[in-house]
Write a protein that holds these residues in place. Structure first.
Motif, PDB file in Angstrom:
ATOM      1  N   LEU A  46       5.155   3.171 -10.384  1.00  0.00           N
ATOM      2  CA  LEU A  46       4.674   1.819 -10.647  1.00  0.00           C
ATOM      3  C   LEU A  46       3.260   1.634 -10.097  1.00  0.00           C
ATOM      4  CD1 LEU A  46       5.359  -0.922 -11.839  1.00  0.00           C
ATOM      5  CD2 LEU A  46       6.299  -1.569  -9.628  1.00  0.00           C
ATOM      6  N   GLY A  47       2.994   2.177  -8.923  1.00  0.00           N
ATOM      7  CA  GLY A  47       1.655   2.110  -8.353  1.00  0.00           C
ATOM      8  C   GLY A  47       0.636   2.861  -9.196  1.00  0.00           C
ATOM      9  N   VAL A  48       1.026   4.031  -9.701  1.00  0.00           N
ATOM     10  CA  VAL A  48       0.131   4.793 -10.578  1.00  0.00           C
ATOM     11  C   VAL A  48      -0.128   4.018 -11.864  1.00  0.00           C
ATOM     12  CG1 VAL A  48      -0.046   6.890 -11.977  1.00  0.00           C
ATOM     13  CG2 VAL A  48       0.744   7.035  -9.618  1.00  0.00           C
ATOM     14  N   LEU A  49       0.884   3.373 -12.390  1.00  0.00           N
ATOM     15  CA  LEU A  49       0.732   2.582 -13.608  1.00  0.00           C
ATOM     16  C   LEU A  49      -0.242   1.430 -13.391  1.00  0.00           C
ATOM     17  CD1 LEU A  49       1.897   2.436 -16.489  1.00  0.00           C
ATOM     18  CD2 LEU A  49       3.517   0.781 -15.622  1.00  0.00           C
ATOM     19  N   VAL A  50      -0.135   0.747 -12.265  1.00  0.00           N
ATOM     20  CA  VAL A  50      -1.038  -0.369 -11.968  1.00  0.00           C
ATOM     21  C   VAL A  50      -2.467   0.142 -11.757  1.00  0.00           C
ATOM     22  CG1 VAL A  50      -1.577  -2.174 -10.278  1.00  0.00           C
ATOM     23  CG2 VAL A  50       0.768  -1.862 -11.047  1.00  0.00           C
ATOM     24  N   LEU A  51      -2.621   1.241 -11.039  1.00  0.00           N
ATOM     25  CA  LEU A  51      -3.952   1.798 -10.800  1.00  0.00           C
ATOM     26  C   LEU A  51      -4.605   2.314 -12.083  1.00  0.00           C
ATOM     27  CD1 LEU A  51      -3.655   3.789  -7.462  1.00  0.00           C
ATOM     28  CD2 LEU A  51      -4.937   1.693  -7.887  1.00  0.00           C
ATOM     29  N   SER A  52      -3.784   2.755 -13.038  1.00  0.00           N
ATOM     30  CA  SER A  52      -4.344   3.327 -14.260  1.00  0.00           C
ATOM     31  C   SER A  52      -5.069   2.295 -15.116  1.00  0.00           C
ATOM     32  CB  SER A  52      -3.245   4.006 -15.080  1.00  0.00           C
ATOM     33  OG  SER A  52      -2.396   3.057 -15.680  1.00  0.00           O
ATOM     34  N   VAL A  53      -4.871   1.019 -14.833  1.00  0.00           N
ATOM     35  CA  VAL A  53      -5.582  -0.019 -15.573  1.00  0.00           C
ATOM     36  C   VAL A  53      -7.068   0.031 -15.243  1.00  0.00           C
ATOM     37  CG1 VAL A  53      -5.852  -2.508 -15.853  1.00  0.00           C
ATOM     38  CG2 VAL A  53      -3.582  -1.519 -15.708  1.00  0.00           C
ATOM     39  N   ASP A  54      -7.427   0.249 -13.992  1.00  0.00           N
ATOM     40  CA  ASP A  54      -8.802   0.132 -13.546  1.00  0.00           C
ATOM     41  C   ASP A  54      -9.472   1.448 -13.176  1.00  0.00           C
ATOM     42  OD1 ASP A  54      -8.952  -2.749 -13.681  1.00  0.00           O
ATOM     43  OD2 ASP A  54      -7.549  -2.750 -12.007  1.00  0.00           O
ATOM     44  N   LEU A  55      -8.724   2.478 -12.907  1.00  0.00           N
ATOM     45  CA  LEU A  55      -9.319   3.740 -12.450  1.00  0.00           C
ATOM     46  C   LEU A  55      -9.146   4.822 -13.512  1.00  0.00           C
ATOM     47  CD1 LEU A  55      -8.106   3.714  -8.749  1.00  0.00           C
ATOM     48  CD2 LEU A  55     -10.296   2.952  -9.665  1.00  0.00           C
ATOM     49  N   HIS A  56     -10.271   5.295 -14.036  1.00  0.00           N
ATOM     50  CA  HIS A  56     -10.241   6.261 -15.125  1.00  0.00           C
ATOM     51  C   HIS A  56      -9.509   7.570 -14.781  1.00  0.00           C
ATOM     52  CE1 HIS A  56     -11.388   7.996 -18.902  1.00  0.00           C
ATOM     53  NE2 HIS A  56     -11.939   9.020 -18.278  1.00  0.00           N
ATOM     54  N   PRO A  57      -9.735   8.185 -13.604  1.00  0.00           N
ATOM     55  CA  PRO A  57      -9.008   9.428 -13.303  1.00  0.00           C
ATOM     56  C   PRO A  57      -7.486   9.228 -13.275  1.00  0.00           C
ATOM     57  CG  PRO A  57     -10.823   9.139 -11.769  1.00  0.00           C
ATOM     58  CD  PRO A  57     -10.714   7.877 -12.560  1.00  0.00           C
ATOM     59  N   VAL A  58      -7.043   8.089 -12.786  1.00  0.00           N
ATOM     60  CA  VAL A  58      -5.604   7.816 -12.744  1.00  0.00           C
ATOM     61  C   VAL A  58      -5.087   7.585 -14.162  1.00  0.00           C
ATOM     62  CG1 VAL A  58      -3.828   6.310 -11.799  1.00  0.00           C
ATOM     63  CG2 VAL A  58      -5.831   6.852 -10.431  1.00  0.00           C
ATOM     64  N   ARG A  59      -5.903   6.957 -15.003  1.00  0.00           N
ATOM     65  CA  ARG A  59      -5.520   6.728 -16.401  1.00  0.00           C
ATOM     66  C   ARG A  59      -5.334   8.064 -17.121  1.00  0.00           C
ATOM     67  NH1 ARG A  59      -9.941   4.134 -18.573  1.00  0.00           N
ATOM     68  NH2 ARG A  59      -9.422   2.457 -17.129  1.00  0.00           N
ATOM     69  N   ARG A  60      -6.250   9.018 -16.868  1.00  0.00           N
ATOM     70  CA  ARG A  60      -6.109  10.335 -17.491  1.00  0.00           C
ATOM     71  C   ARG A  60      -4.850  11.034 -17.004  1.00  0.00           C
ATOM     72  NH1 ARG A  60     -11.765  13.100 -16.548  1.00  0.00           N
ATOM     73  NH2 ARG A  60     -11.232  12.225 -14.557  1.00  0.00           N
ATOM     74  N   LEU A  61      -4.553  10.951 -15.701  1.00  0.00           N
ATOM     75  CA  LEU A  61      -3.335  11.550 -15.157  1.00  0.00           C
ATOM     76  C   LEU A  61      -2.097  10.936 -15.796  1.00  0.00           C
ATOM     77  CD1 LEU A  61      -1.866  13.322 -13.036  1.00  0.00           C
ATOM     78  CD2 LEU A  61      -2.010  11.348 -11.508  1.00  0.00           C
ATOM     79  N   ARG A  62      -2.074   9.609 -15.900  1.00  0.00           N
ATOM     80  CA  ARG A  62      -0.925   8.930 -16.513  1.00  0.00           C
ATOM     81  C   ARG A  62      -0.751   9.376 -17.956  1.00  0.00           C
ATOM     82  NH1 ARG A  62      -0.394   4.920 -20.013  1.00  0.00           N
ATOM     83  NH2 ARG A  62      -2.562   4.314 -19.826  1.00  0.00           N
ATOM     84  N   ARG A  63      -1.860   9.500 -18.695  1.00  0.00           N
ATOM     85  CA  ARG A  63      -1.786   9.905 -20.096  1.00  0.00           C
ATOM     86  C   ARG A  63      -1.272  11.333 -20.225  1.00  0.00           C
ATOM     87  NH1 ARG A  63      -0.229   8.995 -24.793  1.00  0.00           N
ATOM     88  NH2 ARG A  63      -1.408  10.023 -26.412  1.00  0.00           N
ATOM     89  N   ARG A  64      -1.724  12.239 -19.354  1.00  0.00           N
ATOM     90  CA  ARG A  64      -1.230  13.616 -19.385  1.00  0.00           C
ATOM     91  C   ARG A  64       0.269  13.672 -19.125  1.00  0.00           C
ATOM     92  NH1 ARG A  64      -5.781  16.055 -15.736  1.00  0.00           N
ATOM     93  NH2 ARG A  64      -7.457  16.116 -17.250  1.00  0.00           N
ATOM     94  N   ILE A  65       0.726  12.886 -18.151  1.00  0.00           N
ATOM     95  CA  ILE A  65       2.155  12.859 -17.829  1.00  0.00           C
ATOM     96  C   ILE A  65       2.946  12.287 -19.007  1.00  0.00           C
ATOM     97  CG2 ILE A  65       3.890  11.773 -16.352  1.00  0.00           C
ATOM     98  CD1 ILE A  65       1.822  12.027 -14.054  1.00  0.00           C
ATOM     99  N   GLU A  66       2.412  11.249 -19.637  1.00  0.00           N
ATOM    100  CA  GLU A  66       3.098  10.650 -20.780  1.00  0.00           C
ATOM    101  C   GLU A  66       3.203  11.640 -21.938  1.00  0.00           C
ATOM    102  OE1 GLU A  66       2.843   6.625 -23.517  1.00  0.00           O
ATOM    103  OE2 GLU A  66       1.334   6.988 -22.001  1.00  0.00           O
ATOM    104  N   VAL A  67       2.143  12.385 -22.217  1.00  0.00           N
ATOM    105  CA  VAL A  67       2.174  13.380 -23.294  1.00  0.00           C
ATOM    106  C   VAL A  67       3.147  14.502 -22.944  1.00  0.00           C
ATOM    107  CG1 VAL A  67       0.789  15.156 -24.460  1.00  0.00           C
ATOM    108  CG2 VAL A  67      -0.122  12.844 -24.166  1.00  0.00           C
ATOM    109  N   TRP A  68       3.098  14.982 -21.696  1.00  0.00           N
ATOM    110  CA  TRP A  68       4.013  16.038 -21.266  1.00  0.00           C
ATOM    111  C   TRP A  68       5.463  15.590 -21.403  1.00  0.00           C
ATOM    112  CZ3 TRP A  68       7.365  15.783 -17.020  1.00  0.00           C
ATOM    113  CH2 TRP A  68       8.035  16.963 -16.730  1.00  0.00           C
ATOM    114  N   TRP A  69       5.730  14.371 -20.968  1.00  0.00           N
ATOM    115  CA  TRP A  69       7.094  13.849 -21.033  1.00  0.00           C
ATOM    116  C   TRP A  69       7.561  13.720 -22.478  1.00  0.00           C
ATOM    117  CZ3 TRP A  69      10.833  13.592 -17.651  1.00  0.00           C
ATOM    118  CH2 TRP A  69      11.944  12.829 -17.934  1.00  0.00           C
TER     119      TRP A  69
END
Length: 80
Positions: A46-69
């Motif tokens: 949940l913290g990563v999801l909230v951070l991914s709104v404003d921080l580009h590196p976290v957004r890329r990490l979230r997107r990679r995890i979503e694609v992998w999943w």
């Protein structure tokens, strides 16, 4: 209002960017002590999801995890 798409769902996240970053960091810190009651490991994603709104590196990490999943879920159990 900021929004995040994850798993085909759109989640609105209100507040100014600085507040969202602080809340995201607090959720991640709370998730690190997940063995305690109330605080739990559910706070990390949940913290990563909230951070991914404003921080580009976290957004890329979230997107990679979503694609992998998504790829992992599409594979059949017999593909091993």
């Amino acid at each position: 209002m900021a929004a995040v798409r994850f798993g085909g769902r759109t989640i609105r996240i209100p507040g100014p960017p600085l507040l969202r970053i602080v809340v995201g960091l607090l959720l991640i810190l709370g998730g690190m002590v997940g063995f305690l009651p109330i605080l739990g490991f559910w706070m990390l994603p949940l913290g990563v999801l909230v951070l991914s709104v404003d921080l580009h590196p976290v957004r890329r990490l979230r997107r990679r995890i979503e694609v992998w999943w998504g790829r992992r879920r599409r594979r059949s159990p017999s593909d091993g």
